[in-house]
Design a protein around this motif. Structure first.
Motif, PDB file in Angstrom:
ATOM      1  N   TYR A  47      21.791  31.241  -0.644  1.00 20.48           N
ATOM      2  CA  TYR A  47      20.776  32.203  -1.046  1.00 20.48           C
ATOM      3  C   TYR A  47      20.105  31.736  -2.441  1.00 20.48           C
ATOM      4  CZ  TYR A  47      22.533  35.011   2.730  1.00 20.48           C
ATOM      5  OH  TYR A  47      23.112  35.423   3.935  1.00 20.48           O
ATOM      6  N   PHE A  49      17.832  32.333  -5.758  1.00 15.32           N
ATOM      7  CA  PHE A  49      17.491  33.650  -6.557  1.00 15.32           C
ATOM      8  C   PHE A  49      15.704  33.500  -6.923  1.00 15.32           C
ATOM      9  CE2 PHE A  49      16.354  35.926 -10.383  1.00 15.32           C
ATOM     10  CZ  PHE A  49      17.108  36.992 -10.517  1.00 15.32           C
ATOM     11  N   PRO A  57      22.436  29.560  -7.128  1.00 11.39           N
ATOM     12  CA  PRO A  57      22.250  30.289  -5.993  1.00 11.39           C
ATOM     13  C   PRO A  57      23.474  31.040  -5.690  1.00 11.39           C
ATOM     14  CG  PRO A  57      21.783  28.013  -5.637  1.00 11.39           C
ATOM     15  CD  PRO A  57      21.946  27.993  -7.058  1.00 11.39           C
ATOM     16  N   TYR A 227      17.426  37.681  -3.766  1.00 11.20           N
ATOM     17  CA  TYR A 227      17.825  36.367  -3.161  1.00 11.20           C
ATOM     18  C   TYR A 227      17.270  36.399  -2.026  1.00 11.20           C
ATOM     19  CZ  TYR A 227      21.324  36.198  -6.736  1.00 11.20           C
ATOM     20  OH  TYR A 227      22.159  35.763  -7.952  1.00 11.20           O
TER      21      TYR A 227
END
Length: 246
Positions: A47, A49, A57, A227
């Motif tokens: 994920y 940012f 991440p 995210y």
């Protein structure tokens, strides 16, 4: 506490072409959660940012298993720098959703060695994801209580309320998917020499059909922590990425 661990704890826990099953005004959203069958070998969800490429991440590793006839989903959040675990959780499937069965938080001690922070976490309410919702629907509650390992007088309570927010579409990895959205309110209380209870933080999260959670964000003051799913790949690829950073 590190930003990623802090955010993860909070964040733990019509005319659209949408194929859902409705019975008595109930919407079946089972297929929008993580696909347990496809996660038997495990998969990393990276994920990113949103809005700041310099922030590392979140690396979540999801893996499903069957034990004693029950289906489980495990999840582990890894620190970007050294791939040490920060959170590990296990959910169990029941007939109407996924329930949090156990969870452990980790933190670096003063020597830099990963250490289990809280033993144990009391799960007062462990609703993670409902399979059936109404629109508008009720509130799904998660409530966790724990005492920090480095400060046994500091009891912390995390309260997360989710409410079904409707159906939508999202773009993930260059493709469009049907999705469901949840609105959230999260609050954390500190019990030490009284109760410190700041106002709850609003937020939301989105689950794409056949993928699971693809987006989550929380509004804190004038800022936002957001995210978005960027990539999915086997654990071997994350381990390779870590070695290349050494």
């Amino acid at each position: 506490m590190e930003r990623s661990l802090f955010s993860a704890i909070f964040l733990l826990l019509g005319s659209l072409l949408f194929t859902c099953t409705r019975q008595n005004d109930t919407i079946d959203i089972r297929n929008y959660y993580f696909p347990l069958k496809e996660l038997e070998e495990g998969m990393v969800y990276e994920y990113a940012f949103v809005g700041n490429d310099s922030i590392a991440p979140d690396y979540w590793y999801y893996r499903s298993l069957i034990q004693d006839g029950k289906k489980y989903l495990t999840s582990t959040l890894y620190r970007a720098g050294d791939l040490s675990p920060q959170i590990h959780a296990r959910e169990v499937m029941v007939k109407n959703g996924m329930l949090l069965e156990e969870i452990t938080f980790y933190e670096q001690d003063t020597t830099g060695k990963p250490e289990q922070l809280l033993v144990p976490v009391k799960i007062v309410a462990g609703n993670v994801y409902p399979f059936y919702v109404n629109n508008p629907g009720g509130i799904f509650l998660t409530r966790l209580e724990w005492t920090w390992k480095q400060d046994t007088l500091d009891k912390t309570v995390l309260i997360k309320n989710r409410r079904f927010g409707g159906i939508t579409t999202v773009e993930v990895e260059g493709k469009k998917y049907d999705a469901v959205k949840f609105g959230m309110k999260e609050a954390i209380e500190t019990h030490k020499n009284g109760i410190l209870a700041p106002p709850p933080y609003p937020g939301d999260e989105t689950y794409a059909k056949g993928i699971g959670r693809v987006h989550y964000r929380k509004f804190v003051g004038n800022g936002v922590m957001e995210y978005k799913l960027a990539k999915r790949y086997p654990m071997a690829e994350l381990e390779k990425k870590f070695k290349e950073m050494q």
